[in-house]
Scaffold this motif. Structure first.
Motif, PDB file in Angstrom:
ATOM      1  N   LEU A  69       0.817  -1.213   0.000  1.00  0.00           N
ATOM      2  CA  LEU A  69       0.000   0.000   0.000  1.00  0.00           C
ATOM      3  C   LEU A  69       0.854   1.268   0.000  1.00  0.00           C
ATOM      4  O   LEU A  69       0.327   2.374  -0.109  1.00  0.00           O
ATOM      5  CB  LEU A  69      -0.921   0.014   1.231  1.00  0.00           C
ATOM      6  N   GLY A  70       2.167   1.101   0.145  1.00  0.00           N
ATOM      7  CA  GLY A  70       3.063   2.254   0.190  1.00  0.00           C
ATOM      8  C   GLY A  70       2.919   3.057   1.479  1.00  0.00           C
ATOM      9  O   GLY A  70       3.083   4.276   1.485  1.00  0.00           O
ATOM     10  N   GLN A  71       2.633   2.355   2.578  1.00  0.00           N
ATOM     11  CA  GLN A  71       2.429   3.014   3.867  1.00  0.00           C
ATOM     12  C   GLN A  71       3.392   2.449   4.904  1.00  0.00           C
ATOM     13  O   GLN A  71       3.832   1.306   4.792  1.00  0.00           O
ATOM     14  CB  GLN A  71       0.991   2.800   4.356  1.00  0.00           C
ATOM     15  N   PRO A  72       3.684   3.217   5.934  1.00  0.00           N
ATOM     16  CA  PRO A  72       4.490   2.678   7.033  1.00  0.00           C
ATOM     17  C   PRO A  72       3.683   1.638   7.819  1.00  0.00           C
ATOM     18  O   PRO A  72       2.448   1.653   7.798  1.00  0.00           O
ATOM     19  CB  PRO A  72       4.780   3.888   7.921  1.00  0.00           C
ATOM     20  N   PHE A  73       4.405   0.775   8.505  1.00  0.00           N
ATOM     21  CA  PHE A  73       3.789  -0.253   9.343  1.00  0.00           C
ATOM     22  C   PHE A  73       4.194  -0.007  10.788  1.00  0.00           C
ATOM     23  O   PHE A  73       5.347   0.330  11.078  1.00  0.00           O
ATOM     24  CB  PHE A  73       4.241  -1.656   8.930  1.00  0.00           C
ATOM     25  N   LEU A  74       3.248  -0.207  11.693  1.00  0.00           N
ATOM     26  CA  LEU A  74       3.510  -0.065  13.115  1.00  0.00           C
ATOM     27  C   LEU A  74       2.898  -1.253  13.844  1.00  0.00           C
ATOM     28  O   LEU A  74       1.720  -1.554  13.660  1.00  0.00           O
ATOM     29  CB  LEU A  74       2.877   1.240  13.635  1.00  0.00           C
ATOM     30  N   ASP A  75       3.691  -1.917  14.659  1.00  0.00           N
ATOM     31  CA  ASP A  75       3.203  -3.001  15.504  1.00  0.00           C
ATOM     32  C   ASP A  75       3.033  -2.402  16.896  1.00  0.00           C
ATOM     33  O   ASP A  75       4.008  -2.017  17.539  1.00  0.00           O
ATOM     34  CB  ASP A  75       4.212  -4.147  15.518  1.00  0.00           C
ATOM     35  N   LEU A  76       1.791  -2.275  17.342  1.00  0.00           N
ATOM     36  CA  LEU A  76       1.511  -1.602  18.609  1.00  0.00           C
ATOM     37  C   LEU A  76       2.181  -2.305  19.787  1.00  0.00           C
ATOM     38  O   LEU A  76       2.704  -1.639  20.684  1.00  0.00           O
ATOM     39  CB  LEU A  76       0.003  -1.475  18.833  1.00  0.00           C
ATOM     40  N   ASP A  77       2.221  -3.634  19.790  1.00  0.00           N
ATOM     41  CA  ASP A  77       2.894  -4.348  20.887  1.00  0.00           C
ATOM     42  C   ASP A  77       4.386  -4.008  20.927  1.00  0.00           C
ATOM     43  O   ASP A  77       4.956  -3.817  22.003  1.00  0.00           O
ATOM     44  CB  ASP A  77       2.704  -5.859  20.760  1.00  0.00           C
ATOM     45  N   ARG A  78       5.024  -3.905  19.763  1.00  0.00           N
ATOM     46  CA  ARG A  78       6.457  -3.547  19.731  1.00  0.00           C
ATOM     47  C   ARG A  78       6.663  -2.114  20.200  1.00  0.00           C
ATOM     48  O   ARG A  78       7.652  -1.809  20.875  1.00  0.00           O
ATOM     49  CB  ARG A  78       7.024  -3.759  18.335  1.00  0.00           C
ATOM     50  N   LEU A  79       5.735  -1.242  19.844  1.00  0.00           N
ATOM     51  CA  LEU A  79       5.820   0.146  20.296  1.00  0.00           C
ATOM     52  C   LEU A  79       5.690   0.217  21.820  1.00  0.00           C
ATOM     53  O   LEU A  79       6.412   0.966  22.483  1.00  0.00           O
ATOM     54  CB  LEU A  79       4.729   0.987  19.621  1.00  0.00           C
ATOM     55  N   ILE A  80       4.795  -0.593  22.376  1.00  0.00           N
ATOM     56  CA  ILE A  80       4.621  -0.631  23.826  1.00  0.00           C
ATOM     57  C   ILE A  80       5.903  -1.094  24.501  1.00  0.00           C
ATOM     58  O   ILE A  80       6.354  -0.493  25.487  1.00  0.00           O
ATOM     59  CB  ILE A  80       3.431  -1.539  24.213  1.00  0.00           C
ATOM     60  N   THR A  81       6.518  -2.153  23.983  1.00  0.00           N
ATOM     61  CA  THR A  81       7.751  -2.658  24.611  1.00  0.00           C
ATOM     62  C   THR A  81       8.875  -1.630  24.501  1.00  0.00           C
ATOM     63  O   THR A  81       9.648  -1.463  25.448  1.00  0.00           O
ATOM     64  CB  THR A  81       8.203  -4.009  24.014  1.00  0.00           C
ATOM     65  N   ALA A  82       8.967  -0.925  23.379  1.00  0.00           N
ATOM     66  CA  ALA A  82       9.994   0.111  23.224  1.00  0.00           C
ATOM     67  C   ALA A  82       9.732   1.263  24.195  1.00  0.00           C
ATOM     68  O   ALA A  82      10.663   1.769  24.839  1.00  0.00           O
ATOM     69  CB  ALA A  82      10.020   0.620  21.786  1.00  0.00           C
ATOM     70  N   HIS A  83       8.483   1.656  24.309  1.00  0.00           N
ATOM     71  CA  HIS A  83       8.111   2.770  25.185  1.00  0.00           C
ATOM     72  C   HIS A  83       8.338   2.402  26.660  1.00  0.00           C
ATOM     73  O   HIS A  83       8.813   3.226  27.442  1.00  0.00           O
ATOM     74  CB  HIS A  83       6.652   3.160  24.946  1.00  0.00           C
ATOM     75  N   ALA A  84       7.976   1.178  27.029  1.00  0.00           N
ATOM     76  CA  ALA A  84       8.097   0.735  28.420  1.00  0.00           C
ATOM     77  C   ALA A  84       9.522   0.310  28.777  1.00  0.00           C
ATOM     78  O   ALA A  84       9.873   0.256  29.955  1.00  0.00           O
ATOM     79  CB  ALA A  84       7.143  -0.424  28.685  1.00  0.00           C
ATOM     80  N   GLY A  85      10.317  -0.010  27.770  1.00  0.00           N
ATOM     81  CA  GLY A  85      11.675  -0.464  28.023  1.00  0.00           C
ATOM     82  C   GLY A  85      11.751  -1.871  28.578  1.00  0.00           C
ATOM     83  O   GLY A  85      12.743  -2.261  29.183  1.00  0.00           O
TER      84      GLY A  85
END
Length: 180
Positions: free
Chosen positions: A24-40
């Motif tokens: 689709l020519g769009q970025p992808f975001l995995d919310l669980d991975r974002l949570i782990t990065a944010h929470a450390g």
């Protein structure tokens, strides 16, 4: 268009999401991975803490809302993200929600075949449940979550080869984006 992929754990959200986003020519975001990065810390570590799942769900809710700042994006949501009424309403208002549906046997086979720690399929000591207990837990959780999943804009059969699921996502998103 913002696209939210929902479904039970191992339904394929994190597998088909990046490929669909690329097509689709769009970025992808995995919310669980974002949570782990944010929470450390990892999701199993988050769940093991005193405020465990509640803290995880708080982060999930906050970070989901941040996705509204990007117009064209494919987001893989965690399996329980849309069980929360406010999260479900937010996702439906701010994007196209696609439910990746797979039968219990497929989900069980996928979780049994990977090494990913899944706190909801573990006992209180963090030990993976025996397969029959995993099945029972998956069935119970699916029964509980099904109404939230079925509230999606579209339901897609995720018990198919990855390329077929990706193709179907692209078809639905493209059709939705076309002017009426």
């Amino acid at each position: 268009m913002r696209v939210y992929l929902t479904g039970f754990m191992a339904s394929g959200k994190s597998t088909v999401g990046p490929e669909a986003a690329a097509r689709l020519g769009q970025p992808f975001l995995d919310l669980d991975r974002l949570i782990t990065a944010h929470a450390g810390r990892s999701i199993p570590t988050l769940f093991a803490q005193e405020d465990g799942e509640a803290r995880f769900r708080e982060l999930e809710r906050d970070l989901l809302r941040r996705t509204a700042t990007t117009d064209d994006l494919v987001v893989a949501l965690g399996g329980g993200a849309l069980v929360d009424d406010a999260n479900r309403a937010f996702a439906k208002e701010h994007g196209l929600v696609l439910y990746l549906e797979a039968p219990v046997d497929t989900l069980l086979g996928r979780v049994a075949d990977d090494d990913t720690r899944r706190p909801l399929l573990e006992d209180e000591t963090g030990t993976r449940l025996p397969r029959d207990e995993q099945r029972t837990r998956i069935e119970a959780m699916l029964d509980e979550r099904r109404p939230a999943y079925e509230a999606a804009h579209h339901t897609l059969d995720a018990d198919r080869p990855v390329e077929e699921v990706v193709g179907r996502i692209v078809e639905v998103v493209t059709a939705q984006a076309e002017p009426a």
